[in-house]
Design a protein around this motif. Structure first.
Motif, PDB file in Angstrom:
ATOM      1  N   UNK B  97       0.850  -1.192   0.000  1.00 53.67           N
ATOM      2  CA  UNK B  97       0.000   0.000   0.000  1.00 53.67           C
ATOM      3  C   UNK B  97       0.879   1.233   0.000  1.00 53.67           C
ATOM      4  N   UNK B  98       0.383   2.310  -0.605  1.00 55.45           N
ATOM      5  CA  UNK B  98       1.166   3.550  -0.655  1.00 55.45           C
ATOM      6  C   UNK B  98       0.771   4.519   0.450  1.00 55.45           C
ATOM      7  N   UNK B  99      -0.093   4.103   1.365  1.00 53.89           N
ATOM      8  CA  UNK B  99      -0.620   5.051   2.349  1.00 53.89           C
ATOM      9  C   UNK B  99      -0.576   4.507   3.769  1.00 53.89           C
ATOM     10  N   UNK B 100       0.133   5.243   4.626  1.00 51.82           N
ATOM     11  CA  UNK B 100       0.154   4.939   6.056  1.00 51.82           C
ATOM     12  C   UNK B 100      -0.625   6.036   6.787  1.00 51.82           C
ATOM     13  N   UNK B 101      -1.713   5.645   7.449  1.00 50.02           N
ATOM     14  CA  UNK B 101      -2.530   6.606   8.198  1.00 50.02           C
ATOM     15  C   UNK B 101      -1.861   6.907   9.537  1.00 50.02           C
ATOM     16  N   UNK B 102      -1.832   8.202   9.892  1.00 50.22           N
ATOM     17  CA  UNK B 102      -1.198   8.619  11.148  1.00 50.22           C
ATOM     18  C   UNK B 102      -2.220   9.234  12.098  1.00 50.22           C
ATOM     19  N   UNK B 103      -2.326   8.655  13.286  1.00 55.82           N
ATOM     20  CA  UNK B 103      -3.067   9.285  14.381  1.00 55.82           C
ATOM     21  C   UNK B 103      -2.024   9.940  15.278  1.00 55.82           C
ATOM     22  N   UNK B 104      -2.094  11.249  15.366  1.00 54.39           N
ATOM     23  CA  UNK B 104      -0.913  12.002  15.806  1.00 54.39           C
ATOM     24  C   UNK B 104      -0.524  11.840  17.266  1.00 54.39           C
ATOM     25  N   UNK B 105      -1.501  11.543  18.129  1.00 56.69           N
ATOM     26  CA  UNK B 105      -1.200  11.435  19.555  1.00 56.69           C
ATOM     27  C   UNK B 105      -1.830  12.575  20.340  1.00 56.69           C
ATOM     28  N   UNK B 106      -2.037  12.333  21.621  1.00 55.62           N
ATOM     29  CA  UNK B 106      -2.669  13.329  22.483  1.00 55.62           C
ATOM     30  C   UNK B 106      -1.645  14.136  23.266  1.00 55.62           C
ATOM     31  N   UNK B 107      -2.135  14.812  24.303  1.00 56.12           N
ATOM     32  CA  UNK B 107      -1.244  15.584  25.167  1.00 56.12           C
ATOM     33  C   UNK B 107      -0.466  14.639  26.081  1.00 56.12           C
ATOM     34  N   UNK B 108       0.841  14.860  26.234  1.00 56.48           N
ATOM     35  CA  UNK B 108       1.578  14.080  27.239  1.00 56.48           C
ATOM     36  C   UNK B 108       0.959  14.329  28.625  1.00 56.48           C
ATOM     37  N   UNK B 109       1.111  13.366  29.510  1.00 55.21           N
ATOM     38  CA  UNK B 109       0.525  13.480  30.851  1.00 55.21           C
ATOM     39  C   UNK B 109       0.912  14.801  31.501  1.00 55.21           C
ATOM     40  N   UNK B 110      -0.091  15.515  31.979  1.00 52.70           N
ATOM     41  CA  UNK B 110       0.154  16.759  32.699  1.00 52.70           C
ATOM     42  C   UNK B 110       0.315  17.980  31.817  1.00 52.70           C
ATOM     43  N   UNK B 111       0.468  17.802  30.524  1.00 52.12           N
ATOM     44  CA  UNK B 111       0.656  18.947  29.628  1.00 52.12           C
ATOM     45  C   UNK B 111      -0.689  19.548  29.220  1.00 52.12           C
ATOM     46  N   UNK B 112      -0.702  20.885  29.059  1.00 52.51           N
ATOM     47  CA  UNK B 112      -1.886  21.568  28.540  1.00 52.51           C
ATOM     48  C   UNK B 112      -1.537  22.309  27.251  1.00 52.51           C
TER      49      UNK B 112
END
Lengths: 277, 277
Positions: B97-112
């Motif tokens: 496949x030519x496509x890798x879907x990226x779910x970017x990630x959330x906030x690190x613990x404690x970060x705003x």
């Protein structure tokens, strides 16, 4: 009253386990100067009686929550919604608040037309805005988090709310800025500036964002300081936009409702002083 | 294969109760020409073995889900994430496949700090983009619904995804357009046009919006036709923007997972033919 609580207002839903006399007592006890009220408990206690109770205690009513639900297509249902909103305006005037918060309503059953629903809200405000202004009340369209777009509020961003509000004079229609609904939106600070420039920040409400969200996603509004939102950052945005009015904390949260209401109010005031005031 | 299913691809998660050979059989049985795969079941069956199984059946792999989770601050954690994403690129290349879907990630613990987290994603793509392109794989940044902003994906809108993707060549980084995440956003059609203009619509995925949302809001993606989203409207937007590739149906839904997987696949294909094809 401590200076840190000068602008604090407790939204009645945060401590809905307290009846109105208990709420007033708890506010006096915790040094809370303002309350945001909800129609159902006010109607149940009596609108005039509530107004007198709050006035006699020296508290101010910062908002009445809530009118709205203006997306119906069916004419009779639409007429009922308009009548009910005029009544909400009257109640706000009796309570002595200048701000009625509007939750616009979701998609009618079977509809997939968000744009049409948003236009029906604007149409309704064309009727309700002049009526509200004649009673000294401003309508504050509240964008709700996009997770409510289908079943509760088709207005999901400050930009959408302002696109509607700006069709009317600011003394008729403005917006509600609520951190819970907009904190994820990198365009929201610019929209707050836009709202402030035309005098349309009619109320500023706080809740923190905590996860996991509960089933139905209604009662997961987090206590100030427990979540992902930097409250001082958002306070800075509304202040830079010229807002210097009350700041309401409005939490719907099963865990808080299960506790002693006076204790929750005292805790909320303390969190406000720590994270906002 | 019916013409109505020509562009249909079934995302593996929709019928995760099927193992890979069962999935392939069910696709052949229902006339489904493409599959979107997930790393964990593919690794468990073997990447080379999966590639051969799919290739021998004459099916195409439309995407691999998913890389991402690139918001860590801590250097070792960040290095591990980059290594894992390079491995995901290799797996995508092996699968054809030519496509890798990226779910970017959330906030690190404690970060705003949403802005800082988004910048760390962009930094990571600066390393991963050239590597992916060297393997013939494009990274497809997926904006996730704002209800996931704290714990899963700080990229919440197509505009935010494109603000990041456009720092890189389109053959390195584009976006995933998924109806479930963007249907509420009145600016999304213009952003789809923007994405199409620079050739950055790397995949188009469908799920319907149904309520009430379940606790944790992960497994409430509705079957096509069951919810509030007009699928043909969104298909029209991506087509007008020049996209003519596969259309993946990706549902995470406890009720569907509890049923017979072949039956769910056949139903999903029928819904696709009715509401999309």
């Amino acid at each position: 009253m401590s200076a840190a609580l000068e602008r604090f207002s407790i939204n009645q839903m945060t401590v809905k386990q307290l009846d109105l006399p208990e709420l007033v007592d708890a506010c006096l006890e915790s040094g809370v100067p303002g309350v945001g009220l909800w129609r159902a408990p006010v109607q149940s206690y009596g609108v005039e009686a509530t107004a007198k109770l709050i006035r006699d205690a020296g508290l101010s009513v910062t908002t009445l929550c809530r009118g709205g639900f203006l997306t119906a297509i069916e004419p009779a249902e639409r007429a009922r919604a308009l009548d009910d909103n005029r009544l909400a305006v009257d109640e706000a005037a009796t309570l002595g608040t200048d701000t009625l918060v509007l939750v616009s309503g979701g998609l009618p059953a079977g509809s997939k037309d968000l744009h049409g629903a948003r236009e029906r809200i604007a149409d309704a405000l064309g009727e309700l805005g002049p009526y509200a202004a004649s009673r000294g009340v401003r309508l504050a369209v509240e964008p709700l988090h996009p997770m409510y777009a289908s079943d509760r509020c088709v207005v999901s961003t400050l930009a959408q709310a302002l696109d509607i509000a700006e069709r009317f004079p600011a003394e008729q229609v403005g917006v509600t800025v609520d951190t819970y609904h907009i904190w994820w939106d990198d365009t929201a600070p610019a929209q707050i500036a836009r709202a402030g420039a035309s005098g349309r920040i009619h109320t500023f409400q706080l809740a923190d964002w905590t996860t996991p969200l509960p089933e139905g996603v209604l009662n997961g509004r987090g206590q100030i300081g427990d979540g992902a939102i930097d409250m001082r950052e958002w306070k800075g945005y509304v202040e830079a936009a010229g807002y210097s009015g009350p700041i309401e904390v409005e939490l719907f949260n099963d865990a808080l409702w299960a506790r002693d209401g006076r204790e929750v109010l005292a805790e909320t005031a303390a969190r406000f002083a720590e994270h906002v005031g």
